[in-house]
Design a protein around this motif. Structure first.
Motif, PDB file in Angstrom:
ATOM      1  N   MET B   1       8.430  34.283  -1.298  1.00  0.00           N
ATOM      2  CA  MET B   1       8.987  32.919  -1.313  1.00  0.00           C
ATOM      3  C   MET B   1       7.861  31.908  -1.565  1.00  0.00           C
ATOM      4  N   ALA B   2       8.151  30.970  -2.393  1.00  0.00           N
ATOM      5  CA  ALA B   2       7.144  29.966  -2.711  1.00  0.00           C
ATOM      6  C   ALA B   2       6.925  29.049  -1.500  1.00  0.00           C
ATOM      7  N   VAL B   3       5.675  28.669  -1.309  1.00  0.00           N
ATOM      8  CA  VAL B   3       5.357  27.741  -0.214  1.00  0.00           C
ATOM      9  C   VAL B   3       5.737  26.328  -0.653  1.00  0.00           C
ATOM     10  N   GLN B   4       6.449  25.644   0.225  1.00  0.00           N
ATOM     11  CA  GLN B   4       6.818  24.277  -0.124  1.00  0.00           C
ATOM     12  C   GLN B   4       5.721  23.323   0.366  1.00  0.00           C
ATOM     13  N   ILE B   5       5.162  22.558  -0.567  1.00  0.00           N
ATOM     14  CA  ILE B   5       4.098  21.623  -0.202  1.00  0.00           C
ATOM     15  C   ILE B   5       4.737  20.334   0.324  1.00  0.00           C
ATOM     16  N   LEU B   6       4.410  19.997   1.555  1.00  0.00           N
ATOM     17  CA  LEU B   6       4.967  18.760   2.122  1.00  0.00           C
ATOM     18  C   LEU B   6       4.167  17.565   1.610  1.00  0.00           C
ATOM     19  N   LYS B   7       4.878  16.570   1.186  1.00  0.00           N
ATOM     20  CA  LYS B   7       4.218  15.375   0.657  1.00  0.00           C
ATOM     21  C   LYS B   7       4.674  14.149   1.422  1.00  0.00           C
ATOM     22  N   GLU B   8       3.724  13.260   1.710  1.00  0.00           N
ATOM     23  CA  GLU B   8       4.082  11.975   2.307  1.00  0.00           C
ATOM     24  C   GLU B   8       4.682  11.081   1.227  1.00  0.00           C
ATOM     25  N   LYS B   9       5.714  10.329   1.626  1.00  0.00           N
ATOM     26  CA  LYS B   9       6.226   9.311   0.697  1.00  0.00           C
ATOM     27  C   LYS B   9       5.770   7.972   1.231  1.00  0.00           C
ATOM     28  N   TYR B  10       5.013   7.238   0.434  1.00  0.00           N
ATOM     29  CA  TYR B  10       4.504   5.958   0.907  1.00  0.00           C
ATOM     30  C   TYR B  10       5.320   4.797   0.340  1.00  0.00           C
ATOM     31  N   ALA B  11       5.283   3.674   1.070  1.00  0.00           N
ATOM     32  CA  ALA B  11       6.136   2.544   0.725  1.00  0.00           C
ATOM     33  C   ALA B  11       5.591   1.726  -0.439  1.00  0.00           C
ATOM     34  N   GLN B  12       4.262   1.608  -0.526  1.00  0.00           N
ATOM     35  CA  GLN B  12       3.686   0.746  -1.569  1.00  0.00           C
ATOM     36  C   GLN B  12       2.283   1.214  -1.889  1.00  0.00           C
ATOM     37  N   PRO B  13       1.836   0.952  -3.127  1.00  0.00           N
ATOM     38  CA  PRO B  13       0.453   1.298  -3.473  1.00  0.00           C
ATOM     39  C   PRO B  13      -0.516   0.182  -3.057  1.00  0.00           C
ATOM     40  N   ILE B  14      -1.804   0.521  -3.113  1.00  0.00           N
ATOM     41  CA  ILE B  14      -2.853  -0.484  -2.927  1.00  0.00           C
ATOM     42  C   ILE B  14      -2.819  -1.421  -4.144  1.00  0.00           C
ATOM     43  N   ARG B  15      -3.121  -2.695  -3.914  1.00  0.00           N
ATOM     44  CA  ARG B  15      -3.132  -3.649  -5.029  1.00  0.00           C
ATOM     45  C   ARG B  15      -4.285  -3.335  -5.991  1.00  0.00           C
ATOM     46  N   THR B  16      -4.144  -3.816  -7.204  1.00  0.00           N
ATOM     47  CA  THR B  16      -5.193  -3.592  -8.197  1.00  0.00           C
ATOM     48  C   THR B  16      -5.929  -4.895  -8.465  1.00  0.00           C
ATOM     49  N   PHE B  17      -7.242  -4.870  -8.258  1.00  0.00           N
ATOM     50  CA  PHE B  17      -8.075  -6.031  -8.549  1.00  0.00           C
ATOM     51  C   PHE B  17      -8.780  -5.809  -9.881  1.00  0.00           C
ATOM     52  N   LYS B  18      -8.830  -6.852 -10.698  1.00  0.00           N
ATOM     53  CA  LYS B  18      -9.508  -6.765 -11.987  1.00  0.00           C
ATOM     54  C   LYS B  18     -10.895  -7.390 -11.865  1.00  0.00           C
ATOM     55  N   LEU B  19     -11.924  -6.559 -12.004  1.00  0.00           N
ATOM     56  CA  LEU B  19     -13.299  -7.057 -11.921  1.00  0.00           C
ATOM     57  C   LEU B  19     -13.856  -7.254 -13.332  1.00  0.00           C
ATOM     58  N   GLY B  20     -14.261  -8.486 -13.615  1.00  0.00           N
ATOM     59  CA  GLY B  20     -14.864  -8.772 -14.911  1.00  0.00           C
ATOM     60  C   GLY B  20     -13.830  -9.148 -15.948  1.00  0.00           C
ATOM     61  N   ALA B  21     -14.200 -10.103 -16.804  1.00  0.00           N
ATOM     62  CA  ALA B  21     -13.292 -10.521 -17.874  1.00  0.00           C
ATOM     63  C   ALA B  21     -13.999 -10.352 -19.212  1.00  0.00           C
TER      64      ALA B  21
END
Lengths: 271, 321
Positions: B1-21
Motif C-alpha cells: 500500500m502506498a504511504v499517504q503523505i500528510l500535507k498542511e493546508k495553509y490559509a495564505q502565503p507570505i507577501r512578496t516584496f520587490k527589491l530594486g527597480a
C-alpha cells in the motif's frame, strides 16, 4: 471567533420598513456598518416583513441584490423558506459563494435532503440546528446525537464536515437556565464528531432574551462558549464590549499571536 | 500500500516584496528581486510553493577605520575598506544578489558623516554597481533618523529596502520610505508580540504590508540561535495560518551577528583546539546563515566571500524540488 452580523433582520423596524417599501438605505447602512465593525458575514433575514411565503422569495432576492454590492463580506441567507434561500444563492457572485451560509436546517429528513443537496450544488456552507420536529432537546447528549445525524446526512449529500456550522441552540437563560451548561457540553463534543471537525455557531443574543443587561450575559456566554470550542456567533458587532471579549478569547486560547493592538486587528479584517 | 503523505493546508502565503527597480520600473537596477512568497514552511516543496530563492546581500560598510577581523578584511580585500564604491563593484564579482550598505560612518563616534554625505555615498554605490540595494543606518538612533530620510529622498524610485524601524522610532522612516517608494525593515528584539505590533503601527501610517520586511534580530550560532529559530517559526506559522500582520518576508544581519562572536574572530594561537581562524570564521557565519534559512529568512546580510559562496550553493541545493 467569527461574527455573523445580525442587524439586517426584519424584526428591526428600520429593516422591516425598508423591505416593505423596497427602500434599500437602512439595509445598506447596516451592512456597511457591520463590515466596518468587524463582522465576517452579513446575515439577511426578512423576518416579519413578509406576509406570505411568496413574498419571502422576492424579499430575499431583493435583499441580496441590495446588500451584495455594498460589502466585500459573504452573506448568510437566513430563512425557513428554502425557495427563498435558493433564489438568493442564484444571485451570489462566484467569488463569495463558497463562504456563503445557508441559515439554517434542522435535523428533519425532508429539510436536510433539500438543504444539503442545495449546499452541494452551490458549494456553500450550512448552519445546522440540533433540533428536530419535536423541538430543542434539553440534554447535551441529545443535541450531539442530532448533530451526528446532521453531519452524516451532509456527508451523504457530499457536503464536507468543515462546511457545516452546527448550532446547539441556546435558549433564554431567564426562562430556560438548564440549557446553558448543556449547550457548552454539546459544543465540546460536536468538535469531536468528524475529521475535519465541524464548525460550531450560536445565535448568541438568544441567551439574554428579555433580560435587562443583555450585553453582559451575551459576552459572558461568548467567552464560556469560546473555551468549549465555539467558532462563530450570530451577534451584534456594534456591541463594543462583546467584540472586545471575542478578540480577547482568540488571544487567551492562543489562536492569534498577541500584539498590543489585538482588538483593533480583530475588528479590521484587512489587517 | 502506498504511504499517504500528510500535507498542511495553509490559509495564505507570505507577501512578496520587490527589491530594486529596473529602468522600466523607474529605477536603475539590473534586476528587481522578488522576495518571499512562500506558501509553506521553508523548502517544504512537497507541501506548497517556494517561488523565490532566499537572497544573499553582501555588506558594504562606509566606515574607514573598520575594526573588523584582519582575516575577514583580507578575504574581502583590504583595498576596499574605506572605499565603498569599489567594494560595491566587488559584491557583484563575489556573486551576491544584492548590496547591504551599512552607513556606520554616520555615527558621530565612527566618522560623523552628515546626512548629505551619506546620501551621496549611497548614490555613489548605486552608480558603481547595479545590484539592488538594502541600506541600514549606523545604529545610532540620534543621527540615523535624518541620515535615512536623506538617503530615502536621494534615491526615490530605486525600490531600496531601508532599516531599521523600531517601536521607539519608526515614524519618520516610514514617512520617508512611503513617499519615495522604498520598502522598510521593521526590527523587533526577538519578540513576536513587538514584531506584530510594530507591523501594525507601520501599516497604520498607510504603508502597504507588502513593503515591510521583518528583522527578528536573530543571534548567531552558539548564542541562542535556537530561540531565534523558535521565534521565526512561530511568526511564520502564524502568518501561513492567516495572520496578515506577520505575513512578511524576513531579513537577518547574519554577518554582523556571527563576526562579533569570539568563535569567529579569535586567533588560532589563542584557541588552537578550535582550528584555523581563517576557516573557522566564515564557517561560523555560513552555519548561522544556514540556521536562519531553516527559520524562514529570505534575505541574508553577510560579510565573508567564502561564507557567501558556500551559502549560495546550499540555497541552490535546497531549492531543488
Amino acid at each position: 471567533m467569527k461574527i455573523i452580523g445580525e442587524r439586517v433582520n426584519g424584526m428591526f423596524l428600520d429593516i422591516r420598513e425598508g423591505i416593505q417599501k423596497r427602500d434599500p438605505q437602512a439595509l445598506i447602512d447596516w451592512a456597511k456598518k457591520q463590515e466596518e465593525l468587524g463582522s465576517d458575514w452579513i446575515d439577511l433575514n426578512a423576518g416579519p416583513a413578509c406576509a406570505n411565503e411568496a413574498e419571502r422569495v422576492e424579499a430575499m432576492k431583493w435583499m441580496v441584490e441590495v446588500v451584495q454590492p455594498v460589502t466585500k463580506l459573504p452573506l448568510a441567507l437566513d430563512s425557513t423558506n428554502y425557495d427563498a434561500i435558493e433564489a438568493g444563492l442564484e444571485l451570489i457572485d462566484d467569488a463569495r459563494i463558497a463562504d456563503t451560509l445557508i441559515n439554517s436546517v434542522p435535523c428533519e429528513q425532508e429539510k436536510m435532503d433539500r438543504v444539503f443537496a442545495m449546499a452541494a450544488k452551490f458549494g456553500c456552507k450550512v448552519v445546522c440546528l440540533t433540533m428536530d420536529a419535536k423541538g430543542v432537546p434539553q440534554e447535551a447528549d441529545s443535541r450531539v446525537a442530532l448533530a451526528m445525524e446532521l453531519v452524516a446526512n451532509a456527508d451523504m449529500a457530499g457536503v464536507a464536515s468543515d462546511d457545516l456550522y452546527i448550532d446547539p441552540l441556546i435558549l433564554p437563560c431567564n426562562v430556560a437556565q438548564f440549557h446553558a451548561p448543556e449547550v457548552l457540553k454539546a459544543l465540546a463534543q460536536i468538535k469531536t464528531l468528524a475529521d475535519p471537525a465541524p464548525n460550531t455557531v450560536l445565535g448568541l443574543s438568544n441567551v439574554s432574551q428579555k433580560s435587562p443587561d443583555r450585553s453582559l450575559i451575551n459576552r459572558t456566554y461568548l467567552a464560556m462558549g469560546a473555551a468549549c470550542g465555539l467558532d462563530a456567533v450570530i451577534a451584534d458587532p456594534c456591541d463594543d464590549a462583546l467584540m472586545e471579549v471575542a478578540a480577547t478569547t482568540e488571544i487567551l486560547l492562543n489562536k492569534k499571536i498577541y500584539a498590543d493592538s489585538y482588538v483593533k486587528v480583530y475588528r479590521e479584517k484587512n489587517l | 500500500m502506498a504511504v499517504q503523505i500528510l500535507k498542511e493546508k495553509y490559509a495564505q502565503p507570505i507577501r512578496t516584496f520587490k527589491l530594486g527597480a529596473t529602468a522600466e520600473e523607474g529605477g536603475t537596477r539590473c534586476c528587481s528581486l522578488a522576495i518571499g512568497g512562500e506558501g509553506t514552511l521553508p523548502f517544504q516543496h512537497y507541501e506548497g510553493v517556494n517561488p523565490n530563492k532566499p537572497i544573499v546581500a553582501m555588506e558594504v560598510n562606509t566606515m574607514i577605520d573598520l575594526d573588523w577581523n584582519e582575516n575577514l578584511k583580507n578575504a574581502i580585500g583590504a583595498q576596499y575598506i574605506g572605499n565603498p564604491t569599489e567594494w560595491a563593484k566587488y559584491v557583484k564579482e563575489v556573486g551576491a544578489d544584492a548590496i547591504y550598505l551599512k552607513l556606520d560612518s554616520a555615527d558621530p563616534d565612527k566618522g560623523n558623516d552628515s546626512p548629505e554625505k551619506c546620501a551621496q555615498l549611497t548614490k555613489d554605490v548605486l552608480a558603481a554597481c547595479d545590484l539592488p540595494v538594502i541600506v541600514a543606518g549606523s545604529g545610532n538612533s540620534e543621527v540615523d533618523e535624518e541620515v535615512l530620510m536623506a538617503v530615502a529622498d536621494a534615491t526615490k524610485g530605486e525600490n531600496l529596502l531601508i532599516g531599521f524601524a523600531e517601536t521607539e522610532h519608526y515614524k519618520s522612516l516610514v514617512a520617508a520610505c512611503l513617499g519615495n517608494g522604498h520598502g522598510i525593515i521593521a526590527r523587533s528584539p526577538l519578540d513576536i508580540n513587538i514584531c506584530k505590533q510594530l507591523n501594525i503601527l507601520i501599516s497604520e501610517m498607510n504603508m502597504p504590508l507588502e513593503r515591510i520586511v521583518i528583522d527578528p534580530l536573530v543571534s548567531s550560532v552558539g548564542y541562542g540561535i535556537e530561540y531565534a529559530y523558535s521565534i521565526m517559526e512561530r511568526g511564520r506559522i502564524g502568518a501561513l495560518t492567516g495572520d496578515k500582520t506577520l505575513s512578511m518576508p524576513m531579513i537577518a544581519t547574519v554577518g554582523f551577528e556571527s563576526w562579533r562572536q569570539k568563535e569567529a574572530w579569535s586567533n588560532t594561537e589563542d584557541f588552537p583546539q578550535w582550528g584555523e581562524q581563517a576557516d573557522r570564521g566564515p564557517a561560523w557565519e555560513a552555519v548561522t546563515a544556514a540556521a536562519c534559512l531553516q527559520g524562514g529568512v529570505d534575505i541574508l546580510c553577510m560579510r565573508h566571500p567564502v561564507a557567501i559562496k558556500s551559502i549560495k550553493r546550499q540555497i541552490d541545493a535546497l531549492m531543488v524540488k
